[in-house]
Design a protein around this motif. Sequence first.
Motif, PDB file in Angstrom:
ATOM      1  N   ASN A 126       0.818  -1.212   0.000  1.00  0.00           N
ATOM      2  CA  ASN A 126       0.000   0.000   0.000  1.00  0.00           C
ATOM      3  C   ASN A 126       0.853   1.263   0.000  1.00  0.00           C
ATOM      4  O   ASN A 126       0.362   2.359   0.272  1.00  0.00           O
ATOM      5  CB  ASN A 126      -0.932   0.017   1.212  1.00  0.00           C
ATOM      6  N   CYS A 127       2.151   1.136  -0.279  1.00  0.00           N
ATOM      7  CA  CYS A 127       3.059   2.281  -0.267  1.00  0.00           C
ATOM      8  C   CYS A 127       3.746   2.437  -1.630  1.00  0.00           C
ATOM      9  O   CYS A 127       3.885   1.471  -2.389  1.00  0.00           O
ATOM     10  CB  CYS A 127       4.125   2.124   0.816  1.00  0.00           C
ATOM     11  N   LEU A 128       4.165   3.646  -1.899  1.00  0.00           N
ATOM     12  CA  LEU A 128       4.880   3.956  -3.136  1.00  0.00           C
ATOM     13  C   LEU A 128       6.236   4.566  -2.805  1.00  0.00           C
ATOM     14  O   LEU A 128       6.358   5.373  -1.880  1.00  0.00           O
ATOM     15  CB  LEU A 128       4.088   4.955  -3.982  1.00  0.00           C
ATOM     16  N   SER A 129       7.244   4.218  -3.567  1.00  0.00           N
ATOM     17  CA  SER A 129       8.544   4.864  -3.455  1.00  0.00           C
ATOM     18  C   SER A 129       8.490   6.194  -4.205  1.00  0.00           C
ATOM     19  O   SER A 129       7.482   6.523  -4.851  1.00  0.00           O
ATOM     20  CB  SER A 129       9.628   3.978  -4.069  1.00  0.00           C
ATOM     21  N   LEU A 130       9.571   6.971  -4.126  1.00  0.00           N
ATOM     22  CA  LEU A 130       9.608   8.243  -4.847  1.00  0.00           C
ATOM     23  C   LEU A 130       9.407   8.023  -6.340  1.00  0.00           C
ATOM     24  O   LEU A 130       8.648   8.750  -6.993  1.00  0.00           O
ATOM     25  CB  LEU A 130      10.945   8.947  -4.589  1.00  0.00           C
ATOM     26  N   THR A 131      10.077   6.995  -6.873  1.00  0.00           N
ATOM     27  CA  THR A 131       9.903   6.687  -8.303  1.00  0.00           C
ATOM     28  C   THR A 131       8.462   6.329  -8.608  1.00  0.00           C
ATOM     29  O   THR A 131       7.896   6.751  -9.628  1.00  0.00           O
ATOM     30  CB  THR A 131      10.830   5.522  -8.699  1.00  0.00           C
ATOM     31  N   GLY A 132       7.832   5.586  -7.711  1.00  0.00           N
ATOM     32  CA  GLY A 132       6.440   5.209  -7.911  1.00  0.00           C
ATOM     33  C   GLY A 132       5.502   6.392  -7.848  1.00  0.00           C
ATOM     34  O   GLY A 132       4.547   6.488  -8.628  1.00  0.00           O
ATOM     35  N   VAL A 133       5.764   7.299  -6.907  1.00  0.00           N
ATOM     36  CA  VAL A 133       4.922   8.498  -6.801  1.00  0.00           C
ATOM     37  C   VAL A 133       5.040   9.327  -8.070  1.00  0.00           C
ATOM     38  O   VAL A 133       4.040   9.815  -8.614  1.00  0.00           O
ATOM     39  CB  VAL A 133       5.325   9.334  -5.566  1.00  0.00           C
ATOM     40  N   LYS A 134       6.253   9.504  -8.568  1.00  0.00           N
ATOM     41  CA  LYS A 134       6.453  10.299  -9.787  1.00  0.00           C
ATOM     42  C   LYS A 134       5.726   9.675 -10.970  1.00  0.00           C
ATOM     43  O   LYS A 134       5.088  10.383 -11.760  1.00  0.00           O
ATOM     44  CB  LYS A 134       7.943  10.439 -10.078  1.00  0.00           C
ATOM     45  N   ALA A 135       5.818   8.352 -11.102  1.00  0.00           N
ATOM     46  CA  ALA A 135       5.139   7.678 -12.210  1.00  0.00           C
ATOM     47  C   ALA A 135       3.627   7.825 -12.102  1.00  0.00           C
ATOM     48  O   ALA A 135       2.932   8.097 -13.092  1.00  0.00           O
ATOM     49  CB  ALA A 135       5.533   6.195 -12.234  1.00  0.00           C
ATOM     50  N   GLU A 136       3.075   7.692 -10.886  1.00  0.00           N
ATOM     51  CA  GLU A 136       1.634   7.773 -10.682  1.00  0.00           C
ATOM     52  C   GLU A 136       1.119   9.183 -10.935  1.00  0.00           C
ATOM     53  O   GLU A 136       0.074   9.370 -11.564  1.00  0.00           O
ATOM     54  CB  GLU A 136       1.298   7.319  -9.259  1.00  0.00           C
ATOM     55  N   MET A 137       1.839  10.213 -10.446  1.00  0.00           N
ATOM     56  CA  MET A 137       1.368  11.582 -10.605  1.00  0.00           C
ATOM     57  C   MET A 137       1.556  12.099 -12.028  1.00  0.00           C
ATOM     58  O   MET A 137       0.822  12.955 -12.483  1.00  0.00           O
ATOM     59  CB  MET A 137       2.076  12.507  -9.602  1.00  0.00           C
ATOM     60  N   ASN A 138       2.539  11.533 -12.725  1.00  0.00           N
ATOM     61  CA  ASN A 138       2.671  11.868 -14.139  1.00  0.00           C
ATOM     62  C   ASN A 138       1.524  11.269 -14.931  1.00  0.00           C
ATOM     63  O   ASN A 138       0.983  11.896 -15.847  1.00  0.00           O
ATOM     64  CB  ASN A 138       4.014  11.369 -14.669  1.00  0.00           C
ATOM     65  N   LYS A 139       1.121  10.054 -14.564  1.00  0.00           N
ATOM     66  CA  LYS A 139       0.009   9.383 -15.243  1.00  0.00           C
ATOM     67  C   LYS A 139      -1.300  10.103 -14.973  1.00  0.00           C
ATOM     68  O   LYS A 139      -2.118  10.290 -15.886  1.00  0.00           O
ATOM     69  CB  LYS A 139      -0.068   7.936 -14.764  1.00  0.00           C
ATOM     70  N   ARG A 140      -1.515  10.526 -13.709  1.00  0.00           N
ATOM     71  CA  ARG A 140      -2.786  11.163 -13.343  1.00  0.00           C
ATOM     72  C   ARG A 140      -2.888  12.599 -13.847  1.00  0.00           C
ATOM     73  O   ARG A 140      -3.920  13.016 -14.377  1.00  0.00           O
ATOM     74  CB  ARG A 140      -2.938  11.189 -11.820  1.00  0.00           C
ATOM     75  N   TYR A 141      -1.809  13.359 -13.648  1.00  0.00           N
ATOM     76  CA  TYR A 141      -1.884  14.809 -13.881  1.00  0.00           C
ATOM     77  C   TYR A 141      -0.845  15.343 -14.867  1.00  0.00           C
ATOM     78  O   TYR A 141      -0.850  16.531 -15.178  1.00  0.00           O
ATOM     79  CB  TYR A 141      -1.709  15.568 -12.563  1.00  0.00           C
ATOM     80  N   GLY A 142       0.059  14.488 -15.322  1.00  0.00           N
ATOM     81  CA  GLY A 142       1.112  14.977 -16.205  1.00  0.00           C
ATOM     82  C   GLY A 142       2.172  15.781 -15.486  1.00  0.00           C
ATOM     83  O   GLY A 142       2.920  16.526 -16.119  1.00  0.00           O
ATOM     84  N   LEU A 143       2.261  15.658 -14.159  1.00  0.00           N
ATOM     85  CA  LEU A 143       3.221  16.445 -13.383  1.00  0.00           C
ATOM     86  C   LEU A 143       4.639  15.935 -13.598  1.00  0.00           C
ATOM     87  O   LEU A 143       4.880  14.732 -13.647  1.00  0.00           O
ATOM     88  CB  LEU A 143       2.880  16.389 -11.891  1.00  0.00           C
TER      89      LEU A 143
END
Length: 253
Positions: free
Chosen positions: A158-175
């Motif tokens: 249920n946790c994300l690493s920094l790399t995982g957070v970046k991938a998820e937020m890029n997918k959701r918002y293009g950040l």
Amino acid sequence: MNLVPFNFNGSEIRLITDDQGEPWFIARDVADLLEYANPHEAVRTHCKGVRETLIPSAGGEQMTKVIPERDIYRLVMRSRMPAAEAFEEWVVGEVLPTIRKTGSYQRPMTQAEMIVASANILVSLERQQAQQQVDLVRVERKVEDMERFHVWDHRPSNCLSLTGVKAEMNKRYGLSGAVVDYVLKDWPHLPNPAGMVRNGHEEALESQYMVWAKTVVTTAFKRFVSECQMETATQASHPYFEGRFRLVQQVQS
């Protein structure tokens, strides 16, 4: 050339500095100040280095006679004005050294201006102290968080690493990664990490990496994005983030 106005006992004296930084005084200003009955004749008779140059005026640029420093002394010597000597001392002791040092004449500040300047300095210091206090609180908060951190051998599902957070937020918002780094490290409402995970790679030398709970990260970025202002169809700004950044889907509040 740079036109510089300054004031002596209520009378304006203008001068220019040439490409070498040498001062040239407006001849009429000096002759008027020294109370010559016929300023034009006084300049023609006593001054040896007169030049003409274009000077800005209310009606546009006009050809104006200017004189070098040495002609100031010639006019002072022949003036009957009681304050001529004081004027010479002021020019030699204050105006010319300042111009040669800084390229312009800065008149002494009035009492009111000194009060305002002191107040501005005080405000700046108070802002710096306030920012330092904010930074200190953030450091203390991070230290407290570190003390409460869980350390796992493997990353929880249920946790994300920094790399995982970046991938998820890029997918959701293009950040971009830079925006994600800001939200996780510097944003005032940054999400608390869930803990640390031991890096199992042999070359990692028992290092650890940070992880965030998916729900916490999702909520934090939803809030961040909702605070954004769309500047174009795909570019946004945020009150706390410097500059624009890519945002392809803004969360509706």
